[in-house]
Each structure stands twice: as C-alpha cells, then as structure tokens.
Design an enzyme around this catalytic site. Sequence first.
Site, short mmCIF file in Angstrom:
data_model
loop_
_atom_site.label_atom_id
_atom_site.label_comp_id
_atom_site.label_asym_id
_atom_site.label_seq_id
_atom_site.Cartn_x
_atom_site.Cartn_y
_atom_site.Cartn_z
CG HIS A 16 -1.73 -1.23 1.37
ND1 HIS A 16 -3.03 -1.28 0.95
CD2 HIS A 16 -1.44 -2.48 1.84
CE1 HIS A 16 -3.52 -2.49 1.16
NE2 HIS A 16 -2.57 -3.25 1.70
CG HIS A 194 -6.38 -6.78 1.41
ND1 HIS A 194 -6.06 -6.16 0.24
CD2 HIS A 194 -5.39 -6.46 2.30
CE1 HIS A 194 -4.92 -5.48 0.41
NE2 HIS A 194 -4.50 -5.65 1.65
CD GLU A 197 -4.90 -8.07 6.83
OE1 GLU A 197 -5.82 -7.46 6.26
OE2 GLU A 197 -3.83 -7.51 7.18
CG ASP A 275 0.10 -5.51 4.10
OD1 ASP A 275 -0.57 -4.98 3.20
OD2 ASP A 275 -0.44 -6.06 5.09
CG ASP A 276 0.31 -1.28 5.17
OD1 ASP A 276 -0.09 -0.37 4.42
OD2 ASP A 276 -0.33 -2.32 5.41
N1 HPA Z 1 -5.04 -4.82 5.59
C1 HPA Z 1 -6.18 -4.28 5.17
N2 HPA Z 1 -6.27 -3.06 4.69
C2 HPA Z 1 -5.16 -2.33 4.61
C3 HPA Z 1 -3.95 -2.81 5.03
C4 HPA Z 1 -3.87 -4.12 5.56
O1 HPA Z 1 -2.82 -4.63 5.97
N3 HPA Z 1 -3.03 -1.84 4.82
C5 HPA Z 1 -3.69 -0.81 4.28
N4 HPA Z 1 -4.98 -1.09 4.15
ZN ZN Z 2 -2.57 -5.19 2.41
#
Ligand code: HPA
Ligand code: ZN
Length: 338
Positions: A16, A194, A197, A275-276
């Site tokens: 992201h 997604h 998760e 991811d982040d």
């Molecule tokens: N999960 C879901 N949404 C998100 C994430 C994540 O890790 N990072 C930014 N938006």
């Molecule tokens: Zn993500």
Amino acid sequence: MEGFARGLPKAELHVHIEGTLEADLLLELAARHGLSLPYRTPADVRAAYRFTDLASFLGLYYRNLEVLRDEDDFRRLTLAYLARAADDGVRHAEVFFDPQSHTARGVPLGAVIEGIWEGLAEGEGLHGMSTRLIMCFLRDRDVGEAERTLTEALAYRGLLAGVGLDSAERGHPPGAFAGVFARARAEGLATVAHAGEEGPAEYVREALDELHIQRVDHGVRAADDPELVARLRRERVPLTMCPLSNVKLGVVSRLEEHPLKRLLDAGLIVTVNSDDPAYFGGYLVDNFVAAQEALGLRRRDLVRLARNSFEAALLDEEERRGYLAEVDAFAARRGVAV
Ligand code: HPA
Ligand code: ZN
C-alpha cells in the site's frame, strides 16, 4: 542468505503506497502543510507503531496519511518507495492506493492518481524497473462510494491496471462489492482483494465466487480449509502473503506458525510481500529473511517465491518471460537447481 534474497530478482505485488510513508517524510510533509502531529521526532513516530490487530493499525494509518495533500506529496512518497524497492532487488512493483482515504478529506482524485503516476514513471526510469497501479476500495465504507470512485477513476483508466479491496475485513464480506468488481472487469481491469487476513476462509471463497478475483491478498485463513487450498492450487490462484504484517497485526501469533511454507510446498502460487513496510518493520528483503529464518526456507524455496511473484504479476507474457529468465540466470549463477 540476506545477500541471496536481495540479489534475487523479485516482483512486489502487495504494497500500500500510503503504508510506505516513513517517519521522516511524515514529519516533513506535516511541517510543509502546517499540520500538527502527536510526534516531534522520527523516534516518537516509531514508538507509536505498536498494534494489537488490524483495527489498531488502520486507525494510525488513516490518521498519518492526512499529511498527503497535493500531487507532489504523492509523487515523492512513490519515488521514495521505489528507491527502497530497487535496493531490495525488486524488478517489478504493483502498488495499491486507497483513493477514498484522500477524496473523503477533500484531496482531488486527479492529484492522487497523477502524483503516484509521476512517481512511478520517474522511478521506472531511475531504477530500470516496471510498475503497475491498483486502486483499492475501502470495504468498511458504503458500496455507493466505491461505485462513484470507480466512475470518477475511469477518467484515468489508462493509468490503472486493476482494482482491489482492503481496510477492515471482519464483518465486511466481499460479496457486497460484486457489482463494482463486475464493472471494473468489464472495463478490462484486473481484480484482486484482501481476503482471509482477519476474516475467515469463507471470505476467500466468496471473493473468488462473487468478485471473480484473479489473486488473493493475504489468504492466510485459507490454510484452515483443505478444500479451499485444493481449489486455489487447482485454479492456480496466487496468494500475496505478507509475513511481517501478519505477525504485527496478530494474524499469526508467531512467524513460525505462518502457513506460507506449507502452502508453497502444497503447490500454491505463494508470494512474499511487504504490505505496509513503514509500519511493520521491513521492506521486501526483510520479509524474505524473516520468513526464511522462521520457516527454514532453503535457497530453492526463495527462488520459487521469486518465480511465483512474476508468474502472479500483471505482466504481458513477453515481460514475464524476461523476468523469469532473470530469476533462472541468478539461480544458475548461485548453483541453485530449480
Ligand atoms: N489490511 C487491510 N487493509 C489495509 C492494510 C492491511 O494490511 N493496509 C492498508 N490497508
Ligand atoms: Zn494489504
């Protein structure tokens, strides 16, 4: 092993762009726009990055991204990410962005998309890599807003490779977005989401059946369901997994318990991603090394993950063949049989 992971040509498919906002740029942009933040130094920022779950992370993520205000902010954010990715041996990057997190606070969609696009184009030239842009809808906001966002974004159709779905998962099953995703597919956009998760394996199945996604982002919970695992293998649906993220947000209690290796061994198209990375303690090589150490991955497993990343990427077949040949040449030079 770190040198091997770094040198290995790789694609990053789950990052992201707002989650690559490092503490120094965060503070600089806040100062530039005259915004006050609850931190003064990069160390203060990093000290605040302790999360218990997805919700606690998203709260901070949405608050911090408010320093992104104009086209040049998005350009710089993107360029900074690509420089780090190139250092990590990333040859191809597919970048997510969350338009509604910006338009909802008055930033024009054009500033977001064009700023990121300029950063991608500039980074491609500087680092000799390829990129794609994927627009994510926020699943915890209403579907009408996603519909309007897609309509508005079609003015920039040529800059987008696909659409995705992110934000708080539990209680927000993917099926609600079937209509938006159908429109995106009709426009020729690729579709990912997604799923699995913090939500159950059932959300992964629903995303496949109702959104017709071609890739699952995370998919950790799919490992709980043998029939779904068999389907993901049979239908060759890639998973973009993010090991450090999953530990930081409590999706797995320890990296040793991550299903990545088991699913890779079962023949699924598993990939490793960051991811982040500004929030979760590492970029792509950090994720490879952490997974390697915790799960006992061998060099041939890393080569397989790298091959999978190009197999799963939104590349045309000639580009794909070129990157796969780079991976194979690297493996051959290092004496790893694939
Ligand atoms: N999960 C879901 N949404 C998100 C994430 C994540 O890790 N990072 C930014 N938006
Ligand atoms: Zn993500």
